[in-house]
Design a protein around this motif. Structure first.
Motif, PDB file in Angstrom:
ATOM      1  N   PRO A  41     -76.847 -51.687   0.800  1.00  0.00           N
ATOM      2  CA  PRO A  41     -75.621 -51.124   1.720  1.00  0.00           C
ATOM      3  C   PRO A  41     -75.759 -52.071   2.930  1.00  0.00           C
ATOM      4  O   PRO A  41     -76.609 -52.095   3.555  1.00  0.00           O
ATOM      5  N   MET A  42     -74.532 -52.451   3.363  1.00  0.00           N
ATOM      6  CA  MET A  42     -74.294 -53.309   4.819  1.00  0.00           C
ATOM      7  C   MET A  42     -72.935 -53.095   5.142  1.00  0.00           C
ATOM      8  O   MET A  42     -72.148 -52.861   4.143  1.00  0.00           O
ATOM      9  N   MET A  43     -72.860 -53.400   6.402  1.00  0.00           N
ATOM     10  CA  MET A  43     -71.455 -53.302   7.085  1.00  0.00           C
ATOM     11  C   MET A  43     -71.382 -54.424   8.019  1.00  0.00           C
ATOM     12  O   MET A  43     -72.434 -55.017   8.583  1.00  0.00           O
ATOM     13  N   SER A  44     -70.392 -55.330   7.999  1.00  0.00           N
ATOM     14  CA  SER A  44     -69.956 -56.325   8.699  1.00  0.00           C
ATOM     15  C   SER A  44     -68.797 -56.445   9.150  1.00  0.00           C
ATOM     16  O   SER A  44     -67.713 -56.240   8.447  1.00  0.00           O
ATOM     17  N   THR A  45     -68.561 -56.814  10.404  1.00  0.00           N
ATOM     18  CA  THR A  45     -67.279 -57.212  10.821  1.00  0.00           C
ATOM     19  C   THR A  45     -66.764 -58.541  10.209  1.00  0.00           C
ATOM     20  O   THR A  45     -67.626 -59.031   9.795  1.00  0.00           O
ATOM     21  N   ASP A  71     -67.378 -53.234   4.076  1.00  0.00           N
ATOM     22  CA  ASP A  71     -68.547 -52.049   3.806  1.00  0.00           C
ATOM     23  C   ASP A  71     -68.965 -52.198   2.367  1.00  0.00           C
ATOM     24  O   ASP A  71     -68.173 -52.106   1.528  1.00  0.00           O
ATOM     25  N   VAL A  72     -70.268 -52.728   2.386  1.00  0.00           N
ATOM     26  CA  VAL A  72     -71.064 -52.679   0.971  1.00  0.00           C
ATOM     27  C   VAL A  72     -71.757 -51.578   0.842  1.00  0.00           C
ATOM     28  O   VAL A  72     -72.692 -51.250   1.511  1.00  0.00           O
TER      29      VAL A  72
END
Lengths: 141, 295
Positions: A41-45, A71-72
């Motif tokens: 899980p990861m989140m990136s702009t 949003d992974v």
């Protein structure tokens, strides 16, 4: 390992795309990254750029996205972008106009921080143009 | 008593009114469907946004140093009311009910000695609020020339609000619009924009979701900071779309009523027309008969 990953591209106006794909390459704020199935899980702009999708049948497709985030999660990858469109709908003339405007703005700004900001915008937009050019060429082959 | 000719004119004029209201009702019905689709299509984005923000902001709970868009300025002296209404009338109580909600809110705040600033979106609401709060209206945005409300329109309003916030012109911002429940039910709603109220009501399922350890790129704080301003625009966009659907819903209902009223009126007028016509015939007959008898 999962066969693919569920991808959703959502713009404020509508759900642009929702399908299972093999891999997704996303223009993250700190560089491109590729997401395959079972990603942590990861989140990136995002920065303005092109999302490259490789479908389950191996065919690739490109989508233009602009300011948002990816949003992974275990459920798949969701890309929320303020603007999202397929490469075919990519508004080249619009970007060129914006670029011109930003350049004109830059000339009139004294404040250092603002100058930097506008310069960033210009850089981003110019990169975008180059990338669009490359993608277009690769499609011709 | 109106003459036969007058009645006939009345009937034909009501009939043409009925035709117009009927046409407007059908146009509203067609547009409603499109507006509803647009509102529906915008939902996934807003929902995801809310979920993500709720998750991110939890990290700040009870901690100092949260972004001011989330935590507020620490005061609530100056309130900004963003009132979104329609551009056109003929939609029953649609515009006035939003304006009334905003007006009540403003009066309550003024009663508490707060300063109230009003930003109106849409001509109708501006017209109504101008009457009682002429000096409080700081900005008026019209979407009159906009055929299809796009995200860009909302982003512009959002930017304006953020600019004002950045300049310290207000402490609390509330958005007024009409949320679309069904064709016959539109509920005027007040939604607090700044400081952001997250996870209100439907936030529970999001909170119940298992907390996964996300990797953040860039940092959590940076993401939150870049998302909060976007969230304002997203909320405004959602409000505009809901408003749009509500407007057509209200217009459809209003025009349906108008058509029915016109129908009733025509029946009544027709009845009195027929009565009068008959009375006149009877009178003429009596005149002829009594004339013949007199010979």
């Amino acid at each position: 390992m999962a066969e693919g990953i569920k991808l959703e591209i959502v713009s404020p106006e509508k759900l642009v795309l929702s399908e299972d794909v093999r891999s997704v390459t996303v223009p993250g704020a700190e560089g491109y990254f590729t997401v395959l199935g079972d990603h942590a899980p990861m989140m990136s702009t995002l920065r303005p750029g092109f999302v490259t999708i490789v479908g389950l049948d191996g065919r690739s497709d490109h989508f233009y996205v602009r300011s948002g985030f990816a949003d992974v999660s275990n459920a798949g990858i969701t890309i929320l972008a303020e603007a999202a469109s397929s490469l075919a709908d990519f508004d080249r003339a619009g970007i060129v106009a914006e670029l011109e405007k930003a350049r004109a703005d830059l000339a009139g700004i004294e404040d250092h921080e603002q100058r930097n900001f506008v310069q960033d915008v210009i850089n981003g937009l110019s990169n975008l143009m180059v990338e669009a050019e490359n993608l277009n060429q690769s499609h011709v082959h | 008593m109106a003459s036969l000719k007058d009645l006939k004119n009345r009937i034909s004029s009501v009939k043409s009114t009925q035709k117009i209201t009927k046409a407007m009702q059908m146009v509203a019905a067609a547009k409603l469907r499109r507006a509803q689709d647009a509102a529906q299509a915008a939902r996934p984005y807003a929902e995801r946004m809310e979920q993500v923000l709720a998750g991110l902001s939890k990290a700040y709970e009870g901690r100092a140093g949260a972004p001011t868009l989330l935590a507020g300025t620490g005061k609530d002296d100056v309130h900004l009311l963003v009132v979104a209404t329609g551009e056109r009338g003929l939609a029953g109580g649609f515009n006035s009910s939003i304006a009334r909600l905003a007006r009540d809110h403003a009066q309550r705040l003024l009663g508490q000695g707060k300063t109230v600033k009003i930003l109106t979106v849409g001509r109708k609401g501006n017209d109504i609020l101008k009457r009682s709060f002429k000096d409080n209206i700081v900005e008026y945005i019209t979407l009159r020339d906009v055929k299809q409300i796009g995200y860009a329109n909302a982003a512009e309003i959002g930017r304006k609000v953020l600019e004002m916030y950045g300049a310290g012109e207000f402490d609390v911002a509330t958005l007024f619009f009409s949320s679309f429940r069904s064709v016959i039910s539109q509920v005027p709603t007040a939604l607090q924009l700044i400081p952001a109220k997250l996870g209100g009501g439907e936030g529970e399922p999001a909170a119940a979701a298992p907390v996964v350890d996300y990797e953040y790129e860039p940092s959590e704080e940076a993401i939150l900071e870049s998302l909060l301003p976007t969230n304002i625009s997203v909320q405004v966009f959602r409000a505009l779309l809901e408003n749009n659907a509500s407007f057509y819903g209200a217009q459809m209902t209003a025009m349906d009523n108008a058509t029915r009223n016109a129908g009733e009126m025509i029946t009544k007028l027709q009845l009195s027309y027929n009565r009068q016509r008959q009375a006149q015939i009877t009178k003429e007959l009596i005149e002829i008969i009594s004339g013949a008898e007199a010979l």
